[in-house]
Design a protein around this motif. Structure first.
Motif, short mmCIF file in Angstrom:
data_model
loop_
_atom_site.label_atom_id
_atom_site.label_comp_id
_atom_site.label_asym_id
_atom_site.label_seq_id
_atom_site.Cartn_x
_atom_site.Cartn_y
_atom_site.Cartn_z
N TYR A 135 -0.04 -7.95 -9.13
CA TYR A 135 1.38 -8.12 -8.81
C TYR A 135 2.26 -7.18 -9.62
N SER A 138 3.87 -4.25 -7.88
CA SER A 138 5.03 -4.45 -7.00
C SER A 138 6.33 -4.05 -7.67
N ASN A 139 6.28 -3.73 -8.94
CA ASN A 139 7.47 -3.31 -9.69
C ASN A 139 7.82 -1.89 -9.30
N LYS A 140 8.86 -1.73 -8.51
CA LYS A 140 9.21 -0.40 -8.00
C LYS A 140 9.85 0.50 -9.06
N SER A 145 -0.80 -8.97 -2.32
CA SER A 145 -0.81 -8.94 -3.79
C SER A 145 -1.46 -10.20 -4.34
N LYS A 172 -0.09 -12.32 -6.07
CA LYS A 172 0.85 -13.42 -5.90
C LYS A 172 0.53 -14.19 -4.62
N LYS A 230 8.44 3.37 4.28
CA LYS A 230 9.19 2.15 4.00
C LYS A 230 9.86 1.58 5.25
N TYR A 243 6.03 -3.23 5.68
CA TYR A 243 6.06 -3.40 4.22
C TYR A 243 7.41 -3.95 3.79
N ASP A 244 7.38 -4.80 2.77
CA ASP A 244 8.64 -5.33 2.25
C ASP A 244 9.20 -4.37 1.20
N ASP A 245 10.25 -4.79 0.52
CA ASP A 245 10.91 -3.91 -0.45
C ASP A 245 10.01 -3.55 -1.62
N ASN A 246 9.00 -4.35 -1.86
CA ASN A 246 8.07 -4.07 -2.97
C ASN A 246 6.86 -3.27 -2.52
N ASP A 272 4.71 -4.31 -0.28
CA ASP A 272 3.63 -5.24 0.02
C ASP A 272 3.61 -5.55 1.51
#
Length: 833
Positions: free
Chosen positions: A168, A171-173, A185, A187, A417, A430-433, A435
């Motif tokens: 996880y 996922s820190n952009k 992930s 998570k 993205k 894909y989401d903002d992270n 994922d």
């Protein structure tokens, strides 16, 4: 020594470039308009050694991984399929360069090759001028390997679309701006594991992992997300390859933990399962993370059926149409050229590039096809993600792409993205992270079959909405078909609250909730909550029941009877009042008290009215009127009765013996002074009663568990005692004076009537107070009303009715002559004695 080591590392790195021509001639490379990078673990380093100096690695020296080679082939298949497509990237070809990535810390040569431009790396190059060798890449397998190389790749915003890194932290952009993944992930995986545990009602679990970023991230998330779920982490350990697995498993067995989450890479999971078989660990539930849930070797281990039930979590498996044909075609080509000397020379020259695989050509097509397919779709989706983004960046239509458009890696990242496209029946977005959407399957190992079988028994999806379900009937548990028990404590029965027993919240004792309380597990299973005043419960209740509110209703037969009796009494009293008024000057009225009779009758009428305030829902006004009215007016009546009895005795006995006293009594209207004195004293007592602690409405919820009795509390004990004592004292005086006048003339002899009425008065009130102290019911109030009526009826029947009877039916006895004859006879009798 250090300088020589650095020199060796750089030399190995330079060698990779010096042999690039040879590398390109192998299956690791393919030329194309745009080059993709691929990192796959074709070999596995089982025991990593600490580094004391920079050192490159030759992966081919280590254990070969069939699974890694299958993943390698999936990328090649996806690229070939895209190149053969006429609509996705028409007139544009994709190439690739793939490296064997077998180590966390010694595989940088391949990464340097990817991010280089013309065999050199310029870290400060502007993004719009920088064009590295690859436009995007996928891999490597594993979170630790990805976290190690990601900073080198993402600093230039080169898209890193990985198929096997679920930490996880990625996922820190802010730290990994160009990282994306096609697998959920940790998570999502941990949330899925927790859902499974909750589905079967377990709360006493162990968590085993390895000493890497994947397991550490999973343990951290598991510890975080089980809070407030009722699940307890009874045991946890991060294992190394040299760890004492036997000791770990014995600790778990001693703690009676029957559910074990194994969140580790395949080599560690394999060591744990093999150790469980060797140590005869039986009848456990093993929850496998996606890294080893579809492992092809472990289900074949001898004795694995004894360890219990294995439940795995994997991404929803989707077939790749055409992949089997691709492998058969490739194997045919490889077998034909296997002995070619030129090919052997290429392989020999490319070893330092980690693009050498001596064992790969030994695999049959069936071995590759039947290998663990867990990450096949993820690799396939990663390559198609890059291809669709390139399609957008090149502004392609169905027939051609604008090949003259210069596409930079950061431009490709921007397009990725925005992607949202279907692929083999599943949506890729894909989401903002970075994922993807989640589509997990819950699988059950059937190790008793040959070959072992993986059955899907449940599913978890987040797109288009969150759904989770498990078909319990498809699970064949080791525990005689029933769900195994893995809880620290047996769940409390209904109506029992928990009492903590030890450190873990899952460990508790059961305590029965007392009467008028209940336990609500959804609110707090550790407390017995008191019922509201309007509710009740027995011992050991899970909810409260509504109490019935009871009081004397107007419509009850007993209430109607008493009210009719009171009404008749008041009518009789009024009738007697008028009868006495009409016959005021007659001897009977004068012998009964003359004008004082009217005060006595008025007091009895007012006392009778108080009976009506005993019915209906009591209020403070009702309580005040039902008690104070009767207490005051009946006491005034008793004072009149007492002075009347005394006055008769005084006339016939004291007048002769104490003439002066008699004259004073007559002169100063002693009878009225006596009545007035006691009336004032009693009035003051009643005022004090109402001031200090007035009678008020009272809800009795203690006497009966299922009822609330609406009644009136008496008030201050001292004041009520004074009032009652005063009434009883006056009653005693009446009896005393009546006894003294028992030998008076018949027309003046009230001894029998007064004695009867006062005995009835005393007995009825003694009965009432006794019942009040012993019994608690709404009918105590009815008894109170009946006691008041009995007191008044006793006076009426014994004192006033006989006199009224004479006035109506025996008028000859209501004459002065008749009364004079009675007095003369009494005088003669006294003189003879």
């Amino acid at each position: 020594m250090l300088l020589s080591s650095i020199y060796s590392f750089l030399l190995a790195f330079i060698n990779c470039f010096s042999f690039k021509v040879s590398c390109l001639e192998s299956e690791f490379s393919l030329e194309g308009d745009y080059l993709l990078g691929g990192l796959f673990a074709l070999h596995e380093v089982q025991h990593a050694t600490p580094l004391f100096s920079p050192e490159a690695i030759e992966c081919s020296r280590y254990s070969f991984s069939k699974s890694g080679y299958q993943m390698f082939q999936v990328m090649r298949f996806a690229v070939e399929e895209i190149n053969n497509s006429t609509t996705l990237l028409p007139n544009v070809s994709l190439g690739y360069e793939i490296f064997d990535h077998c180590s966390d810390t010694k595989n940088f040569a391949s990464v340097f090759s990817f991010i280089s431009k013309n065999d050199s790396i310029k870290p400060k190059e502007k993004l719009n001028n920088y064009q590295p060798k690859v436009i995007a890449l996928t891999g490597p397998y594993g979170s630790t390997r990805t976290i190690t190389i990601a900073p080198l790749i993402t600093m230039d915003l080169i898209p890193l679309v990985t198929y096997g890194a679920s930490s996880y932290a990625l996922s820190n952009k802010l730290q990994y701006p160009s990282f994306l993944r096609t697998v959920p992930s940790n998570k999502d995986l941990i949330e899925m594991i927790i859902r499974i545990i909750q589905w079967f009602g377990w709360n006493w679990v162990a968590f085993l992992g390895s000493q890497d970023d994947y397991s550490e991230d999973g343990l951290r998330l598991f510890s975080k997300y089980i809070q407030n779920t009722g699940i307890c982490l009874a045991y946890q350990e991060a294992l190394s390859q040299r760890a004492n697995y036997t000791l770990t498993l014995k600790k778990i067995d001693m703690l009676n933990i029957n559910v074990i989450v194994v969140f580790a890479d395949p080599q560690y999971a394999s060591s744990i399962i093999k150790a469980a078989i060797a140590n005869n660990i039986q009848n456990k539930v093993w929850i496998a993370s996606e890294t080893w849930a579809m492992n092809q070797q472990l289900p074949r281990e001898p004795g694995i059926g004894k360890i219990g039930t294995v439940i795995g979590i994997t991404e929803r498996l989707l077939s790749l149409p055409g992949f089997d044909e691709f492998i058969y075609k490739e194997r045919g080509t490889t077998d034909v050229n296997h002995n070619d000397s030129a090919d052997s020379e290429v392989k020999s020259n490319s070893k330092t590039c980690n693009q050498d695989c001596d064992c790969c050509t030994l695999l049959t097509a069936e071995e590759i096809i039947n290998e663990n397919p867990t990450f096949s779709y993820a690799i396939y989706a990663a390559i198609y993600t890059i291809a669709h983004a390139l399609h957008k960046a090149l502004q392609c239509d169905m027939n051609e792409c604008h090949k003259n458009t210069t596409v930079k890696p950061y431009m490709l990242l921007g397009q990725i993205k925005k992607l949202d496209f279907p692929l083999n029946g599943r949506q890729v977005k894909y989401d903002d992270n970075g994922d993807p959407t989640v589509s997990f399957s819950v699988i059950h190992w059937h190790t008793e079959t040959d070959p072992p079988r993986f059955d899907m028994v449940g599913r978890y999806d987040t797109y288009p909405e969150i759904t989770f379900t498990i078909n319990n009937s498809l699970l064949s548990w080791h525990n005689n078909g029933s769900v195994p028990f893995s809880n620290c404590s047996v769940e409390c029965k209904e109506g029992f609250s928990r009492e903590p027993d030890g450190f873990h919240s899952c460990c508790f004792l059961c305590k029965k909730c007392p009467r008028n309380s209940y336990v609500d597990y959804s609110r707090d299973p550790y407390a017995c909550f008191p019922c509201a005043e309007s509710e009740w419960s027995d011992e050991g209740s899970a909810k409260c029941k509504a109490r019935s509110v009871v009081y004397l209703q107007f419509t009850e037969i007993s209430s109607i009877t008493v009210m009719i009796s009171a009404t008749c009494l008041i009518i009789l009293l009024f009738a007697i009042f008028f009868l006495f008024t009409y016959n005021y000057n007659t001897p009977v009225v004068r012998s009964a008290g003359g004008s004082m009779c009217f005060l006595m009758l008025t007091c009895l009428i007012m006392s009778s009215i108080s009976v009506f305030f005993f019915f209906g829902q009591p209020t403070s006004v009702h309580c005040l009127l039902r008690n104070v009215i009767f207490a005051f007016f009946f006491t005034v009546f008793l004072s009149c009765m007492a002075v009347r009895s005394f006055q008769i005795v005084c006339i016939f006995k004291m007048a002769a013996k104490f003439p002066n006293v008699h004259s004073l009594w007559v002169k100063y209207n002693g009878q009225w002074l006596f009545v007035g004195f006691f009336s004032v004293i009693h009035l003051i007592s009643c005022v004090l009663w109402m001031t200090v602690s007035a009678p008020k409405a009272f809800r009795d919820s203690l006497t009966f568990k299922d009822q609330i009795i609406l009644s009136c509390e008496i008030g201050n004990t001292v004041t009520i005692s004074i009032i009652v004592s005063m009434g009883w004292f006056l009653g005693f005086l009446c009896l005393l004076f009546s006894y003294m006048g028992r030998d008076l003339p018949k027309n003046y002899n009230e001894a029998k009537s007064i004695t009867f009425s006062l005995i009835l008065y005393n007995v009825s009130w003694i009965v009432y107070f006794t019942a009040y102290l012993i019994l608690k019911s709404q009918y105590i109030q009815l008894l109170n009303a009946m006691t008041q009526l009995a007191s008044i009826y006793g006076i009426l029947i014994s004192y006033f009715i006989p006199k009224s009877y004479i006035m109506i039916f025996q008028p000859q006895k209501n004459t002065p002559a008749y009364f004079q004859t009675s007095i003369q006879n009494y005088t003669q009798t006294i003189s003879r004695t």
